[in-house]
Scaffold this motif. Structure first.
Motif, PDB file in Angstrom:
ATOM      1  N   ASN A 133       0.797  -1.275  -0.133  1.00 57.14           N
ATOM      2  CA  ASN A 133       0.049   0.074  -0.087  1.00 57.14           C
ATOM      3  C   ASN A 133       0.838   1.233   0.036  1.00 57.14           C
ATOM      4  O   ASN A 133       0.430   2.321   0.316  1.00 57.14           O
ATOM      5  CB  ASN A 133      -1.105  -0.168   1.233  1.00 57.14           C
ATOM      6  CG  ASN A 133      -2.024  -1.112   1.298  1.00 57.14           C
ATOM      7  OD1 ASN A 133      -3.054  -1.180   0.251  1.00 57.14           O
ATOM      8  ND2 ASN A 133      -1.668  -2.015   2.055  1.00 57.14           N
ATOM      9  N   THR A 165      -8.680  13.769  -1.536  1.00 56.52           N
ATOM     10  CA  THR A 165      -8.306  12.590  -0.247  1.00 56.52           C
ATOM     11  C   THR A 165      -6.876  12.414  -0.428  1.00 56.52           C
ATOM     12  O   THR A 165      -6.211  12.717  -1.175  1.00 56.52           O
ATOM     13  CB  THR A 165      -9.215  11.432  -0.572  1.00 56.52           C
ATOM     14  OG1 THR A 165      -8.816  10.842  -1.745  1.00 56.52           O
ATOM     15  CG2 THR A 165     -10.505  11.638  -0.624  1.00 56.52           C
ATOM     16  N   GLU A 210      -3.428   7.457  -2.543  1.00 59.22           N
ATOM     17  CA  GLU A 210      -3.221   5.963  -2.165  1.00 59.22           C
ATOM     18  C   GLU A 210      -2.643   5.097  -3.064  1.00 59.22           C
ATOM     19  O   GLU A 210      -2.091   5.550  -4.193  1.00 59.22           O
ATOM     20  CB  GLU A 210      -4.804   5.241  -2.328  1.00 59.22           C
ATOM     21  CG  GLU A 210      -6.014   6.078  -1.591  1.00 59.22           C
ATOM     22  CD  GLU A 210      -7.314   5.294  -1.709  1.00 59.22           C
ATOM     23  OE1 GLU A 210      -7.399   4.498  -2.260  1.00 59.22           O
ATOM     24  OE2 GLU A 210      -8.399   5.865  -1.353  1.00 59.22           O
ATOM     25  N   SER A 220      -5.509  -2.352   0.858  1.00 59.52           N
ATOM     26  CA  SER A 220      -6.325  -1.691   1.667  1.00 59.52           C
ATOM     27  C   SER A 220      -7.477  -1.309   1.124  1.00 59.52           C
ATOM     28  O   SER A 220      -8.871  -1.369   1.515  1.00 59.52           O
ATOM     29  CB  SER A 220      -5.706  -0.396   2.490  1.00 59.52           C
ATOM     30  OG  SER A 220      -4.648  -0.922   3.293  1.00 59.52           O
ATOM     31  N   ASN A 221      -7.233  -0.650  -0.367  1.00 55.13           N
ATOM     32  CA  ASN A 221      -8.427  -0.182  -1.064  1.00 55.13           C
ATOM     33  C   ASN A 221      -8.798  -1.055  -2.048  1.00 55.13           C
ATOM     34  O   ASN A 221      -8.587  -1.083  -3.160  1.00 55.13           O
ATOM     35  CB  ASN A 221      -7.948   1.160  -1.582  1.00 55.13           C
ATOM     36  CG  ASN A 221      -6.621   1.109  -2.302  1.00 55.13           C
ATOM     37  OD1 ASN A 221      -5.920   0.145  -2.071  1.00 55.13           O
ATOM     38  ND2 ASN A 221      -6.076   1.911  -3.294  1.00 55.13           N
ATOM     39  N   LYS A 222      -9.463  -2.368  -1.403  1.00 50.49           N
ATOM     40  CA  LYS A 222      -9.972  -3.298  -2.110  1.00 50.49           C
ATOM     41  C   LYS A 222     -11.138  -2.749  -3.267  1.00 50.49           C
ATOM     42  O   LYS A 222     -11.463  -3.326  -4.331  1.00 50.49           O
ATOM     43  CB  LYS A 222     -10.486  -4.548  -1.342  1.00 50.49           C
ATOM     44  CG  LYS A 222      -9.380  -5.014  -0.556  1.00 50.49           C
ATOM     45  CD  LYS A 222      -9.715  -6.357   0.170  1.00 50.49           C
ATOM     46  CE  LYS A 222      -8.745  -7.139   0.871  1.00 50.49           C
ATOM     47  NZ  LYS A 222      -8.115  -6.247   1.961  1.00 50.49           N
ATOM     48  N   ASP A 223     -11.902  -1.701  -2.657  1.00 54.84           N
ATOM     49  CA  ASP A 223     -13.186  -0.953  -3.558  1.00 54.84           C
ATOM     50  C   ASP A 223     -12.559  -0.687  -4.849  1.00 54.84           C
ATOM     51  O   ASP A 223     -13.075  -0.733  -5.837  1.00 54.84           O
ATOM     52  CB  ASP A 223     -13.798  -0.251  -2.669  1.00 54.84           C
ATOM     53  CG  ASP A 223     -12.686   1.059  -2.060  1.00 54.84           C
ATOM     54  OD1 ASP A 223     -11.592   0.826  -2.287  1.00 54.84           O
ATOM     55  OD2 ASP A 223     -13.302   1.695  -1.193  1.00 54.84           O
ATOM     56  N   VAL A 224     -11.211  -0.134  -4.911  1.00 53.67           N
ATOM     57  CA  VAL A 224     -10.652   0.439  -6.026  1.00 53.67           C
ATOM     58  C   VAL A 224     -10.300  -0.825  -7.176  1.00 53.67           C
ATOM     59  O   VAL A 224     -10.527  -0.838  -8.310  1.00 53.67           O
ATOM     60  CB  VAL A 224      -9.435   1.055  -5.834  1.00 53.67           C
ATOM     61  CG1 VAL A 224      -8.835   1.588  -7.206  1.00 53.67           C
ATOM     62  CG2 VAL A 224      -9.927   2.252  -4.834  1.00 53.67           C
ATOM     63  N   ASN A 232     -15.430   7.808  -8.287  1.00 54.51           N
ATOM     64  CA  ASN A 232     -13.995   8.235  -7.381  1.00 54.51           C
ATOM     65  C   ASN A 232     -15.328   8.611  -6.190  1.00 54.51           C
ATOM     66  O   ASN A 232     -14.971   8.534  -5.013  1.00 54.51           O
ATOM     67  CB  ASN A 232     -13.522   9.407  -7.686  1.00 54.51           C
ATOM     68  CG  ASN A 232     -12.775   8.666  -8.808  1.00 54.51           C
ATOM     69  OD1 ASN A 232     -12.390   7.733  -8.962  1.00 54.51           O
ATOM     70  ND2 ASN A 232     -11.929   9.730  -9.562  1.00 54.51           N
ATOM     71  N   ILE A 248     -16.833   5.847  -4.174  1.00 51.78           N
ATOM     72  CA  ILE A 248     -15.755   5.173  -3.361  1.00 51.78           C
ATOM     73  C   ILE A 248     -15.620   5.904  -2.025  1.00 51.78           C
ATOM     74  O   ILE A 248     -15.800   5.478  -0.985  1.00 51.78           O
ATOM     75  CB  ILE A 248     -14.440   4.968  -3.982  1.00 51.78           C
ATOM     76  CG1 ILE A 248     -14.729   3.801  -5.123  1.00 51.78           C
ATOM     77  CG2 ILE A 248     -13.421   4.216  -3.095  1.00 51.78           C
ATOM     78  CD1 ILE A 248     -13.655   3.647  -6.094  1.00 51.78           C
ATOM     79  N   VAL A 249     -15.351   7.280  -2.029  1.00 53.73           N
ATOM     80  CA  VAL A 249     -15.161   7.906  -1.180  1.00 53.73           C
ATOM     81  C   VAL A 249     -16.118   8.249   0.095  1.00 53.73           C
ATOM     82  O   VAL A 249     -16.166   7.864   1.192  1.00 53.73           O
ATOM     83  CB  VAL A 249     -14.893   9.645  -1.412  1.00 53.73           C
ATOM     84  CG1 VAL A 249     -14.661  10.390  -0.153  1.00 53.73           C
ATOM     85  CG2 VAL A 249     -13.487   9.656  -2.234  1.00 53.73           C
ATOM     86  N   ARG A 293     -16.838   4.892   1.885  1.00 54.00           N
ATOM     87  CA  ARG A 293     -15.831   4.909   3.068  1.00 54.00           C
ATOM     88  C   ARG A 293     -16.551   5.571   4.020  1.00 54.00           C
ATOM     89  O   ARG A 293     -16.338   5.217   5.305  1.00 54.00           O
ATOM     90  CB  ARG A 293     -14.517   4.930   2.509  1.00 54.00           C
ATOM     91  CG  ARG A 293     -14.030   4.182   1.408  1.00 54.00           C
ATOM     92  CD  ARG A 293     -12.531   4.763   0.860  1.00 54.00           C
ATOM     93  NE  ARG A 293     -12.065   3.777  -0.053  1.00 54.00           N
ATOM     94  CZ  ARG A 293     -10.814   3.903  -0.531  1.00 54.00           C
ATOM     95  NH1 ARG A 293      -9.992   5.229  -0.242  1.00 54.00           N
ATOM     96  NH2 ARG A 293     -10.244   2.847  -1.570  1.00 54.00           N
TER      97      ARG A 293
END
Length: 738
Positions: A363, A383, A386, A430-434, A689, A692-693, A696
């Protein structure tokens, strides 16, 4: 009655002891005793204790005198030996002989114990002999007071030098304390043994460390710990806790004392991958409280620093090739896993440290950085940056699942193995949604363009994502996409059969309509207006009418940016089939009736009705398509990006366009200009985008609310318990009602 009393008075201690004593002495000396002598001793003790009121104390006193006399002779024989080995041997011989008689001599004197305690004959018959019998206690206490206490220091010193088992046995069996049978052994033999061991290594260990260095000292310490453990098993009482006490003592003087000195070598050993030495250090430090923590910290720091250094060093390669990037990550993981396995026997603490450190590497944003713009109030325009790892993992999966040179040269098992490797790395992202966002985009492109190398692998990948714990809502959408494709194939076939008899049947055979669920595939804002060729526009009402008859109440929305087709292109060189997107097709059809004209960018906008960003993107793909030496369109000025197009920039058909093969232009052929089919607009990217934000943020808020609710419930429960307790304390006593 008078005669009976007279007979009782004739049996006295003075009469019987002279006949009893020879047998007692024989038993003490381990001489042969006949059956009749053995039985007579039982009967004599019984009569004296029963018929002579003063007989029991006298028997006890006489017995004690003989025992002490026997012990004094034994002591003399032991003390005659001046050498340590001879002293121990003599003591063991005398002790074993005496201890054996401790089991036989008390037997005839059961009646004596009962008489001294004031018990009746009936109770004597029910008595079971045990180690607390008065005669046995008398024998052990006499030995302890007469011989053991006088020479125990010499015995201990000799025993510590020669480690004779027999001495230990005497210590163990000598105690007459019913509460602690090992009291004498613990207070004397065990204590002296451990103290002697500690004193020895306090001198030897520092000398060996100074003379041979840390690495050789670790081998020495491990060898000595093993030797002392084996020696302790042989010479110490196994059920007394002595072995544990000895082990703690040895660890303290051999390892704990030099803990910091040994651990100072750990970082360099990890860096040099000296697994054998690390394994030895781990075995030693695992015996010390918190001894492995510095090793965990050193390994964690090494994985982060070495991993990031390797990634930065290979940045030029891996930034251009997602396959190289993933291979580098997998190589790092395997290297660190091998270190944990070979050096630390896959200890759970070190596996956890590996995972924690490797997650930092995966990451990290030094080599790759991804920013998700956010318009949420209070957060700012951007943000925190990442890692771009999930995007590159998705790209690599696409290379394996799509028809590419990589997937063609690999077997099915190799592809499956590499996909499993991707899932392994994905666990640390960490950002599996991406990742899911990009994986879905690639899957959409493969399904629409029909470029999947193996449909079975595609569906297996969805299930594997579910197994590794990816969000259910994402995975369910992927599964729904496969269902839509299968349903769409049936509808497409039915539509072709419906219009096969019309004049457009020849064109309809070349149509492939995909009717998909909008919720699983795209956003509503993805729709882009475009002026389609008349050949396609004519079919839109017919498709809508056909679908309305099949499914009443459903509405179709056309997503032209997800469509593509093949057009025939003719110029001065030859005739070619071009695979293009719908937007590229709309641009090319502007020259359908005027192939030699020059058209401005502004006029192309009017002809295609495309929004400015989409028109620029489509036009750029036709004038600067990668890997094409001759472009389909030419333009009046040279620019480096589509943003530099002006309203007056002119475009025209390149009459010299042709695919080049072996350095020669071809007159025929098929050219794919679709490339990476653009499945989303700039607006939809921003929405993705933002989504996703926002998701979270919602999940963080959800977690906070859950924590607050749990704390509130705990507080209410404890308050109720306190109130209940107070109520019980103040409840008035119930009164009986008549």
């Amino acid at each position: 009655m008078a005669a009976l009393l007279k007979d009782k008075g004739t049996v006295t201690f003075e009469e019987k002891w002279p006949t009893m004593r020879p047998t007692v002495l024989k038993l003490l000396r381990q001489e042969c005793v006949s059956r009749s002598e053995w039985q007579d001793l039982f009967w004599a003790v019984h009569k004296v204790c029963l018929w002579d009121e003063k007989g029991p104390p006298k028997v006890q006193k006489a017995l004690q005198d003989d025992i002490l006399d026997f012990i004094s002779h034994a002591q003399a024989r032991v003390l005659d030996q001046h050498e340590n080995q001879a002293l121990l041997k003599a003591y063991i011989t005398e002790w074993r002989k005496f201890f054996q008689q401790c089991s036989y001599l008390p037997l005839p004197f059961n009646q004596l114990e009962s008489a001294l305690a004031g018990k009746t004959t009936t109770s004597v018959s029910k008595k079971v002999q045990n180690d607390d019998a008065i005669v046995r206690k008398l024998m052990l206490d006499s030995w302890n007071a007469s011989i053991f206490s006088n020479i125990k220091q010499r015995l201990q010193d000799s025993a510590m030098k020669l480690l004779v088992i027999g001495v230990r046995e005497s210590y163990v069996n000598l105690s007459s304390n019913s509460g602690d049978k090992l009291q004498i052994y613990t207070e004397n033999f065990e204590k002296a043994y451990i103290e002697a061991t500690k004193a020895f290594y306090r001198v030897k260990a520092p000398q060996y460390l100074e003379a041979n260095g840390v690495q050789n000292y670790m081998k020495y310490a491990e060898m000595k710990l093993r030797e002392e453990e084996q020696r302790g098993e042989k010479y110490l009482e196994s059920f007394s806790g002595s072995l544990q006490n000895l082990n703690e003592c040895c660890v303290e003087v051999l390892v704990t004392t030099f803990r910091d000195t040994i651990l100072a070598e750990c970082p360099q050993m990890i860096k040099n991958n000296e697994t054998d030495k690390l394994k030895l250090m781990f075995k030693l430090m695992s015996r010390v409280p918190d001894g492995i923590q510095p090793m965990l910290d050193a390994m964690e720091e090494h994985i982060v620093s070495a991993g990031l250094a390797d990634m930065v060093a290979a940045a030029d390669t891996i930034t251009q090739d997602s396959e190289q990037y993933v291979e580098k990550l997998l190589d790092l993981f395997q290297r660190f896993s091998r270190l944990v396995s070979e050096a630390f026997d896959e200890d759970p603490h070190f596996l956890t440290a590996r995972d924690k450190a490797y997650k930092q590497v995966v990451n990290d944003t030094q080599v790759f950085k991804l920013e998700l713009p956010s318009k949420t109030k209070g957060i700012g325009n951007k943000t925190q940056p990442e890692s771009k790892c999930p995007e590159l993992l998705a790209n690599y999966c696409d290379m394996l699942l799509r028809k590419t040179p990589l997937s063609k040269k690999l077997t099915a098992d190799e592809i499956e193995s590499k996909l499993k490797d991707v899932l392994l790395v994905l666990k640390y992202v960490s950002n599996k949604d991406v990742f899911m966002r990009y994986h879905k985009a690639h899957l959409t492109r493969r399904l629409i363009l029909d470029t999947s190398a193996d449909s079975e692998k595609e569906e297996n990948m969805v299930e594997w994502l579910r197994e590794v714990g990816m969000p259910a809502d994402y995975v369910n959408k992927l599964a729904r996409m496969f269902q839509d494709i299968k349903v769409s194939e049936d509808l497409n076939q039915q539509f072709k059969e419906t219009i096969r008899t019309t004049t457009k049947s020849s064109v309809a055979d070349n149509l492939n309509i995909k009717i998909l669920n909008a919720g699983a595939w795209a956003r509503g804002s993805d729709r882009v207006a475009v002026s389609l060729p008349m050949e396609l526009e004519d079919f839109i009402p017919e498709v809508e009418d056909f679908y309305r008859k099949k499914h009443s109440g459903r509405k179709l929305q056309w997503h032209h940016h997800m469509s593509n087709g093949t057009i025939t292109f003719t110029n001065n060189v030859g005739r070619f089939d071009l695979d293009v997107t719908t937007f590229q097709m709309a641009v090319m059809f502007a020259w359908n009736q005027r192939p030699h004209d020059k058209i401005s960018f502004d006029n192309l906008r009017l002809a295609t009705e495309l929004p400015d960003p989409e028109l620029r993107r489509a036009g750029w793909s036709l004038v600067a398509f990668p890997k094409m030496k001759r472009q389909v369109l030419s333009m009046s000025v040279e620019v480096t990006s589509p943003k530099e197009f002006t309203e007056n920039t002119l475009f025209w058909v390149n009459q010299e366009f042709a695919p080049i093969k072996n350095g020669k232009p071809q007159k025929r052929g098929k050219v794919n200009l679709i490339g990476r089919l653009q499945l989303s607009t700039e607006k939809s990217k921003e929405e993705d985008n933002e989504g996703i934000v926002q998701l979270r943020i919602l999940r963080t808020q959800e977690a906070i609310v859950k924590i607050l609710k749990m704390r509130k419930e705990d507080f209410q429960r404890s308050a109720a318990d306190r109130v209940g307790g107070d109520a019980e304390e103040h409840v008035p006593p119930q009164q009986e009602v008549n």
